[in-house]
Design a protein around this motif. Structure first.
Motif, PDB file in Angstrom:
ATOM      1  N   TYR A   1      -3.806   7.225  -1.895  1.00  0.00           N
ATOM      2  CA  TYR A   1      -4.790   7.759  -0.943  1.00  0.00           C
ATOM      3  C   TYR A   1      -5.782   8.719  -1.593  1.00  0.00           C
ATOM      4  O   TYR A   1      -6.977   8.603  -1.391  1.00  0.00           O
ATOM      5  N   LYS A   2      -5.283   9.633  -2.411  1.00  0.00           N
ATOM      6  CA  LYS A   2      -6.198  10.601  -3.042  1.00  0.00           C
ATOM      7  C   LYS A   2      -6.748  10.102  -4.366  1.00  0.00           C
ATOM      8  O   LYS A   2      -7.916  10.264  -4.670  1.00  0.00           O
ATOM      9  N   LYS A   3      -5.894   9.444  -5.168  1.00  0.00           N
ATOM     10  CA  LYS A   3      -6.295   9.049  -6.527  1.00  0.00           C
ATOM     11  C   LYS A   3      -7.166   7.803  -6.543  1.00  0.00           C
ATOM     12  O   LYS A   3      -8.084   7.670  -7.345  1.00  0.00           O
ATOM     13  N   ASN A   4      -6.856   6.844  -5.678  1.00  0.00           N
ATOM     14  CA  ASN A   4      -7.530   5.545  -5.702  1.00  0.00           C
ATOM     15  C   ASN A   4      -7.849   5.110  -4.278  1.00  0.00           C
ATOM     16  O   ASN A   4      -7.395   4.069  -3.837  1.00  0.00           O
ATOM     17  N   SER A   5      -8.641   5.919  -3.572  1.00  0.00           N
ATOM     18  CA  SER A   5      -8.763   5.679  -2.130  1.00  0.00           C
ATOM     19  C   SER A   5      -9.321   4.294  -1.798  1.00  0.00           C
ATOM     20  O   SER A   5      -9.034   3.739  -0.745  1.00  0.00           O
ATOM     21  N   GLU A   6     -10.092   3.691  -2.728  1.00  0.00           N
ATOM     22  CA  GLU A   6     -10.618   2.347  -2.423  1.00  0.00           C
ATOM     23  C   GLU A   6      -9.501   1.289  -2.446  1.00  0.00           C
ATOM     24  O   GLU A   6      -9.656   0.205  -1.889  1.00  0.00           O
ATOM     25  N   LEU A   7      -8.364   1.629  -3.063  1.00  0.00           N
ATOM     26  CA  LEU A   7      -7.226   0.700  -3.080  1.00  0.00           C
ATOM     27  C   LEU A   7      -6.303   0.894  -1.882  1.00  0.00           C
ATOM     28  O   LEU A   7      -5.374   0.137  -1.666  1.00  0.00           O
TER      29      LEU A   7
ATOM     30  N   PHE B   1       0.862  -1.174   0.000  1.00  0.00           N
ATOM     31  CA  PHE B   1       0.000   0.000   0.000  1.00  0.00           C
ATOM     32  C   PHE B   1       0.905   1.233   0.000  1.00  0.00           C
ATOM     33  O   PHE B   1       2.017   1.195   0.518  1.00  0.00           O
ATOM     34  N   SER B   2       0.393   2.328  -0.574  1.00  0.00           N
ATOM     35  CA  SER B   2       1.172   3.563  -0.601  1.00  0.00           C
ATOM     36  C   SER B   2       0.226   4.743  -0.457  1.00  0.00           C
ATOM     37  O   SER B   2      -0.690   4.919  -1.261  1.00  0.00           O
ATOM     38  N   TYR B   3       0.468   5.541   0.561  1.00  0.00           N
ATOM     39  CA  TYR B   3      -0.360   6.731   0.792  1.00  0.00           C
ATOM     40  C   TYR B   3      -0.226   7.701  -0.373  1.00  0.00           C
ATOM     41  O   TYR B   3      -1.218   8.170  -0.935  1.00  0.00           O
TER      42      TYR B   3
END
Ligand code: ZN
Length: 248
Positions: A231-237, A225-227
């Protein structure tokens, strides 16, 4: 040396062999999102460690360190406003949760003290690394019996900081301007791992006592995982991984 235990999708370190009773690991995203306590509990059930007390940190990008040696019978202990924890207790699992920040694990061969810290750029600026080592020494260890494992984090290829943050670093750590910072357009790229490695050496830790992780959480989307990446672009991932230590 850090290597992947494919059975549990966890990176482990050869420094765990210092003591047979020691367990140290850094999970990958395949383990699941460790923001969920149930994911953490299921993970430790596999290792028959589910009767150990779980110690979790609030993590506020501070340099606050809590000593958990106070007697506490609860199964889960949540430490408020802490980014570092140390303990002389056995059968407790210290957990830090990360997605780009450094998970750092500590162990003293002399006292059996264990520690864990969550270190991003703010914690680095406050030298949480050095403070963790000082706290471990304050309860009976020497620099030469402390071992440190720096887990998977975002690397210099992907970690931008702005000019203001760079200026703050230069006011207290200019000595590392060449080894840990690179200009990149209007910003700078920070080598978080290298800077914390240098801060550990500065606190007297032998380089053969430090294990570290060579990859980048942002570049390796299969594993981490990478914030910054998600976090902003693909928050469901998005999710968080954990680093942990326990001694039986
Ligand atoms: Zn990268």
């Amino acid at each position: 040396m850090i290597y992947l235990n494919t059975q549990k999708d966890t990176y482990v370190t050869s420094l765990s062999n210092l003591r047979s009773s020691l367990s140290i690991g850094f999970t990958t995203k395949k383990v699941g999102d460790c923001r969920k306590i149930s994911v953490i509990q299921d993970y430790f059930k596999y290792y028959n460690l589910h009767n150990n007390k779980l110690v979790l940190l609030e993590q506020i990008h501070s340099a606050n360190i809590t000593n958990t040696n106070q007697h506490n019978n609860s199964k889960i202990e949540q430490l408020e406003e802490s980014d570092g924890v140390i303990s002389l207790e056995k059968n407790v699992i210290l957990v830090v949760r990360v997605a780009d920040c450094l998970p750092v694990i500590y162990f003293s061969l002399k006292t059996g003290c264990i520690g864990a810290a969550h270190i991003g750029w703010r914690g680095t600026l406050k030298n949480l690394m050095g403070k963790m080592i000082e706290n471990i020494k304050n309860i009976g260890s020497e620099s030469n019996d402390i071992y440190i494992i720096i887990g998977p984090a975002i690397n210099q290829c992907c970690y931008e900081i702005d000019v203001d943050a760079y200026g703050e670093f230069m006011s207290v750590m200019e000595r590392y301007s060449k080894v840990a910072f690179k200009p990149h357009g209007q910003k700078f790229r920070l080598n978080l791992e290298r800077l914390n490695y240098e801060l550990a050496l500065e606190s007297g830790i032998d380089k053969t006592h430090i294990d570290y992780f060579p990859f980048c959480t942002s570049c390796n989307s299969d594993h981490f995982f990478s914030y910054r990446r998600d976090y902003k672009k693909n928050s469901e991932l998005f999710g968080e991984m954990m680093g942990y230590i326990t001694v039986q």
